[in-house]
Design an enzyme around this catalytic site. Structure first.
Site, PDB file in Angstrom:
ATOM      1  N   ALA A 158       0.984  -1.193  -0.015  1.00  0.00           N
ATOM      2  CA  ALA A 158       0.046   0.049   0.050  1.00  0.00           C
ATOM      3  C   ALA A 158       0.933   1.267   0.017  1.00  0.00           C
ATOM      4  O   ALA A 158       1.794   1.184   0.773  1.00  0.00           O
ATOM      5  CB  ALA A 158      -1.075   0.069   1.196  1.00  0.00           C
ATOM      6  N   LYS A 159       0.417   2.051  -0.991  1.00  0.00           N
ATOM      7  CA  LYS A 159       1.181   3.428  -0.862  1.00  0.00           C
ATOM      8  C   LYS A 159       0.520   4.348   0.062  1.00  0.00           C
ATOM      9  O   LYS A 159      -0.241   5.162  -0.032  1.00  0.00           O
ATOM     10  CB  LYS A 159       1.208   4.002  -2.250  1.00  0.00           C
ATOM     11  CG  LYS A 159       2.448   5.070  -2.226  1.00  0.00           C
ATOM     12  CD  LYS A 159       2.385   5.261  -3.875  1.00  0.00           C
ATOM     13  CE  LYS A 159       3.149   6.464  -4.171  1.00  0.00           C
ATOM     14  NZ  LYS A 159       4.888   6.434  -3.698  1.00  0.00           N
TER      15      LYS A 159
END
Ligand code: PPE
Length: 305
Positions: A158-159
Site C-alpha cells: 500500500a502506498k
C-alpha cells in the site's frame, strides 16, 4: 519550493490553490492513515500531453485504500478524468500529479470509524528528482541503517503516507552523510528498495530486481521489466545481498519521480565502470521514448489529455 498552480481538486470541486486548506483536527495529520499516488504527465514530442500509466496508478490508489480499509467516495473513472481535467485547467504541459486520500475530522483516537474520507488531486511542475547530473551520470547511494518495513509491521504494497516516515529517516541519514539516496535492506538483510524508488542491478548481462514481497509494486519497475523483456534482456525477480549489489556491473533506480536514474557508487564502492552501463542507458532511452510518445508499441500506457 513547489510552484503554485491555479487549481487543486478537493472533495469533488476545483478550488484555487491557496484555498485548499485542512483543519488541524484532520485525523491523518495525527496518525498517518492515508494513501496517495505520484503520477507524471509529459509533454510528448508531438506537443500533446500524455499521462503515463494513469489507469495503473489509479488502480494502485484504490488497492492501497482497500488494504488500509479506506472507502474512496469517488469512482476510479472519475479520478482518472479529474487528473486530465486538472492538467488542462492548470495549463500544465508536463507535471507531477498527486492524488491524496486522507481521513478528515470527527473522532480522535485510533478508531476513526465514520470520519469523512477526503480526496485531493494536486498537480505541480517537478523537475528531475535526483538532479539532472544524477540522471545523466549516476548517483551515489548508501545502504541505510534503517530497514525496510517488515510485511507484518506495515502494509508494504500500500502506498500509505505512514510508510514514508521510514523513507524520510533513511533519506535524511544518507544525505547528511553526503550521499544522494538511501538504499534499504529488508528485515532479512537483502536489498529491498530505495527511499522512493525500486532498484535494479545487472549481473553478467542479467537484469535483476528484488521481488515485490516487502517493496512497493512500482509501476515504473513493471514497465522496465516489460520493456527489458521486449528488448531481449534476460530478467530475474529475485533477492540479492548487498555484496551482490557492490559486485554488479550496473545498477539503477526506477520511480515515477526518479524515472530511470543510474547508480554509480554504493557505500564507497564504484559500481561497474562508475558510469551508466549499456543496459541502463538502453532502458533509460527506451523509457523516455515511451513516456514522450515515441514508441507506438506502448501507446496504451499513455492517456492523452
Ligand atoms: N518504492 C517506493 C518506496 C516509492 O515511494 C516509489 C515511488 C517507488 C518504489 C516507485 O514506484 P513507481 O512510482 O510506481 O514506479 N515514489 C514516489 C514518491 C516520490 C516522493 O518523493 O514523493 C514517486 O516516485 O512518485
Amino acid at each position: 519550493m513547489v510552484e503554485k498552480a491555479k487549481y487543486i481538486w478537493l472533495d469533488g470541486k476545483f478550488i484555487p490553490w491557496a484555498e485548499a486548506q485542512v483543519h488541524i483536527m484532520t485525523h491523518t495529520l495525527h496518525y498517518g492513515l492515508g494513501v496517495f499516488e505520484g503520477i507524471r504527465a509529459y509533454r510528448c514530442q508531438d506537443g500533446r500531453t500524455a499521462i503515463f500509466r494513469l489507469r495503473e496508478h489509479i488502480r494502485r490508489l484504490f488497492d492501497s485504500a482497500h488494504v488500509m480499509q479506506i472507502d474512496i467516495p469517488f469512482s476510479r473513472s472519475l479520478i482518472e478524468e479529474v487528473c486530465c481535467d486538472l492538467l488542462r485547467r492548470n495549463g500544465q504541459a508536463s507535471a507531477y500529479l498527486r492524488p491524496l486520500v486522507f481521513v478528515g475530522e470527527g473522532v480522535m483516537g485510533l478508531h476513526p470509524q465514520n470520519n469523512p474520507i477526503r480526496v485531493a488531486l494536486i498537480s505541480w511542475v517537478w523537475g528531475t528528482y535526483l538532479g539532472e547530473e544524477g540522471l545523466k551520470k549516476g548517483i551515489r547511494a548508501k545502504i541505510s541503517s534503517f530497514s525496510r518495513h517488515h510485511v507484518n509491521v506495515m502494509m508494504t504494497k500500500a502506498k500509505t503516507t505512514a510508510n514514508y516516515v521510514n523513507s524520510i529517516l533513511a533519506k535524511r541519514e544518507a544525505t547528511a552523510l553526503g550521499y544522494d539516496e538511501a538504499l534499504l535492506l529488508d528485515i532479512d538483510g537483502y536489498v529491498a528498495e530505495a527511499s522512493g524508488e525500486n532498484i535494479f542491478i545487472v549481473s553478467d548481462g542479467v537484469l535483476r530486481t528484488p521481488p515485490i514481497t516487502s517493496v512497493l509494486s512500482g509501476i515504473t519497475r513493471a514497465s522496465i521489466l516489460t520493456m527489458a523483456q521486449d528488448l531481449g534482456i534476460p530478467v530475474k525477480e529475485e533477492i540479492f545481498s548487498r555484496d551482490e549489489l557492490y559486485l554488479a556491473n550496473e545498477a539503477f533506480l526506477t520511480g515515477t519521480a526518479a524515472e530511470v536514474t543510474p547508480i554509480r557508487e554504493v557505500d564507497g564502492r564504484v559500481i561497474g565502470p562508475g558510469k551508466p552501463g549499456p543496459i541502463t542507458l538502453k532502458l533509460q532511452t527506451a523509457f523516455f521514448d515511451v513516456v514522450l510518445g515515441q514508441d507506438p508499441r506502448y501507446r496504451d500506457w499513455l492517456t492523452y489529455i
